[in-house]
Design a protein around this motif. Structure first.
Motif, PDB file in Angstrom:
ATOM      1  N   GLY A  83       4.799  61.673   0.360  1.00  0.00           N
ATOM      2  CA  GLY A  83       4.880  62.188   1.723  1.00  0.00           C
ATOM      3  C   GLY A  83       5.314  61.192   2.776  1.00  0.00           C
ATOM      4  O   GLY A  83       5.455  61.548   3.942  1.00  0.00           O
ATOM      5  N   ALA A  84       5.540  59.940   2.368  1.00  0.00           N
ATOM      6  CA  ALA A  84       5.918  58.913   3.352  1.00  0.00           C
ATOM      7  C   ALA A  84       6.485  57.711   2.618  1.00  0.00           C
ATOM      8  O   ALA A  84       6.279  57.551   1.413  1.00  0.00           O
ATOM      9  N   LEU A  85       7.202  56.886   3.375  1.00  0.00           N
ATOM     10  CA  LEU A  85       7.628  55.586   2.846  1.00  0.00           C
ATOM     11  C   LEU A  85       7.607  54.584   4.004  1.00  0.00           C
ATOM     12  O   LEU A  85       8.282  54.771   5.012  1.00  0.00           O
ATOM     13  N   ASP A  86       6.781  53.541   3.868  1.00  0.00           N
ATOM     14  CA  ASP A  86       6.635  52.521   4.917  1.00  0.00           C
ATOM     15  C   ASP A  86       7.348  51.217   4.576  1.00  0.00           C
ATOM     16  O   ASP A  86       7.762  50.480   5.460  1.00  0.00           O
ATOM     17  N   ILE A  87       7.432  50.932   3.273  1.00  0.00           N
ATOM     18  CA  ILE A  87       7.922  49.617   2.831  1.00  0.00           C
ATOM     19  C   ILE A  87       8.879  49.822   1.653  1.00  0.00           C
ATOM     20  O   ILE A  87       8.547  50.522   0.693  1.00  0.00           O
ATOM     21  N   LEU A  88      10.055  49.220   1.762  1.00  0.00           N
ATOM     22  CA  LEU A  88      11.027  49.275   0.665  1.00  0.00           C
ATOM     23  C   LEU A  88      11.382  47.838   0.285  1.00  0.00           C
ATOM     24  O   LEU A  88      11.841  47.067   1.137  1.00  0.00           O
ATOM     25  N   VAL A  89      11.150  47.479  -0.968  1.00  0.00           N
ATOM     26  CA  VAL A  89      11.510  46.139  -1.439  1.00  0.00           C
ATOM     27  C   VAL A  89      12.661  46.287  -2.431  1.00  0.00           C
ATOM     28  O   VAL A  89      12.498  46.872  -3.506  1.00  0.00           O
ATOM     29  N   SER A  90      13.843  45.801  -2.041  1.00  0.00           N
ATOM     30  CA  SER A  90      15.024  45.886  -2.892  1.00  0.00           C
ATOM     31  C   SER A  90      15.092  44.612  -3.725  1.00  0.00           C
ATOM     32  O   SER A  90      15.535  43.559  -3.258  1.00  0.00           O
ATOM     33  N   ASN A  91      14.616  44.727  -4.953  1.00  0.00           N
ATOM     34  CA  ASN A  91      14.430  43.549  -5.811  1.00  0.00           C
ATOM     35  C   ASN A  91      15.271  43.600  -7.081  1.00  0.00           C
ATOM     36  O   ASN A  91      15.680  42.568  -7.584  1.00  0.00           O
ATOM     37  N   ALA A  92      15.553  44.814  -7.594  1.00  0.00           N
ATOM     38  CA  ALA A  92      16.251  44.936  -8.881  1.00  0.00           C
ATOM     39  C   ALA A  92      17.588  44.204  -8.837  1.00  0.00           C
ATOM     40  O   ALA A  92      18.292  44.234  -7.828  1.00  0.00           O
ATOM     41  N   ALA A  93      17.913  43.540  -9.923  1.00  0.00           N
ATOM     42  CA  ALA A  93      19.210  42.856  -9.989  1.00  0.00           C
ATOM     43  C   ALA A  93      19.633  42.736 -11.438  1.00  0.00           C
ATOM     44  O   ALA A  93      18.818  42.794 -12.351  1.00  0.00           O
ATOM     45  N   THR A  94      20.937  42.542 -11.605  1.00  0.00           N
ATOM     46  CA  THR A  94      21.487  42.368 -12.947  1.00  0.00           C
ATOM     47  C   THR A  94      22.659  41.393 -12.882  1.00  0.00           C
ATOM     48  O   THR A  94      23.020  40.920 -11.812  1.00  0.00           O
ATOM     49  N   GLY A  95      23.252  41.108 -14.032  1.00  0.00           N
ATOM     50  CA  GLY A  95      24.431  40.226 -14.061  1.00  0.00           C
ATOM     51  C   GLY A  95      24.213  39.073 -15.017  1.00  0.00           C
ATOM     52  O   GLY A  95      23.200  38.412 -14.944  1.00  0.00           O
ATOM     53  N   GLY A  96      25.184  38.866 -15.892  1.00  0.00           N
ATOM     54  CA  GLY A  96      25.062  37.763 -16.849  1.00  0.00           C
ATOM     55  C   GLY A  96      25.461  36.444 -16.222  1.00  0.00           C
ATOM     56  O   GLY A  96      26.090  36.408 -15.157  1.00  0.00           O
TER      57      GLY A  96
END
Ligand SMILES: NC(=O)c1ccc[n+]([C@@H]2O[C@H](COP(=O)([O-])OP(=O)(O)OC[C@H]3O[C@@H](n4cnc5c(N)ncnc54)[C@H](OP(=O)(O)O)[C@@H]3O)[C@@H](O)[C@H]2O)c1
Length: 254
Positions: A83-96
């Motif tokens: 029902g809500a979103l207060d905090i978004l942490v963009s952490n996912a990453a990839t790459g060799g």
């Protein structure tokens, strides 16, 4: 102590490493947490279970952050279930790890898509929820020294991190007046699944002690999560468009 009781946080790539540390740290502070993953269902489910054991709500959600439809479905799930979103942490990453001269179109596209373009998908989909959250919403992205330094075998990932930092500043300009803070945590070297695959990893890890200006206490995922916690809290309401380096001082001297 930072109290985020009742806030809802989504952390991408939270099945392991720095993302899992961020998920657990924000849950300790009181957040309900959405644990995103793409392939490690078991590990993501375990992180969510540990969060529920703390008395919070948690869900493990599979979504490839490099795919717009996946991101939109994940945010829709957050809206319906939390029902809500207060905090978004963009952490996912990839790459060799490889030289730029040996980087294929597919390698470069994967790094840019999952590490940088995903941030655009996430913010575009999540902005309406973030804007409604009642206090200042927080978006925190995880970057690395590759954004501003040349690191062997790191050209594609480093370039994607430079893009992440630039995107965050521009999002701050566009959405800062609408109640959302955008800040970056630029982490030094942490021992995780991905960095264990670095060519010469053992030697590089051993060398960290000479770069640290914090004695023998070396950087861990939890140190990065502590900075994320600060940037996810009201203590950082007037911190906007910034990059906070957490590396024990490693990059400020030769
Ligand atoms: N470790 C370091 O020294 C260091 C230093 C500076 C910055 N960083 C940054 O910190 C962040 C985390 O790094 P880490 O070392 O903790 O990485 P890690 O242990 O390799 O974990 C990567 C995480 O990202 C998820 N992921 C990968 N591709 C995804 C996709 N397409 N969609 C959704 N999730 C995806 C993985 O999910 P699955 O488990 O499901 O595959 C996993 O949860 C990254 O942004 C990295 O660049 C790391």
């Amino acid at each position: 102590m930072i109290d985020l009781t009742g806030k809802t946080a989504l952390i991408t790539g939270a099945s392991r490493g720095i993302g899992a540390a961020c998920a657990l740290k924000l849950a300790e502070a009181g957040c309900n947490v959405i644990v995103n993953y793409v392939s490690s269902a078991g590990r993501a489910t375990e992180v969510a279970a540990r969060i529920r054991d703390m008395g919070r709500s948690a869900a493990a959600v599979k979504a490839d952050v490099g795919v717009r439809e996946d991101v939109e479905s994940m945010i829709e799930f957050v809206k319906l279930e939390f029902g809500a979103l207060d905090i978004l942490v963009s952490n996912a990453a990839t790459g060799g790890f490889r030289p730029l001269l040996a980087t294929t179109d597919a390698n470069f596209a994967a790094a840019m898509n999952v590490n940088a373009r995903a941030l655009v998908y996430l913010v575009q989909a999540a902005a309406p929820l973030l804007e409604q959250c009642g206090s200042r919403a927080k978006v925190v992205a995880i970057s690395s020294h590759g954004a501003h330094m040349a690191i062997p075998m790191y050209g594609a990932i480093g370039s994607s991190k430079a893009a992440v930092e630039a995107l965050m500043r521009h999002f701050a300009l566009e959405l800062g007046g609408r109640g959302i803070n955008f800040n970056v945590v630029r982490a030094g070297l942490v021992d995780t699944d991905s960095t264990r695959r670095l060519p010469g990893a053992e030697q590089i890890f051993a060398g960290r002690i000479h770069k640290s200006m914090t004695g023998e206490r070396l950087l861990e995922a939890e140190d990065v999560a502590n900075a994320v916690l600060f940037l996810a809290s009201p203590l950082s309401d007037l911190v906007q468009g910034c990059t906070l380096t957490v590396d024990g001082g490693a990059d400020v001297h030769l």
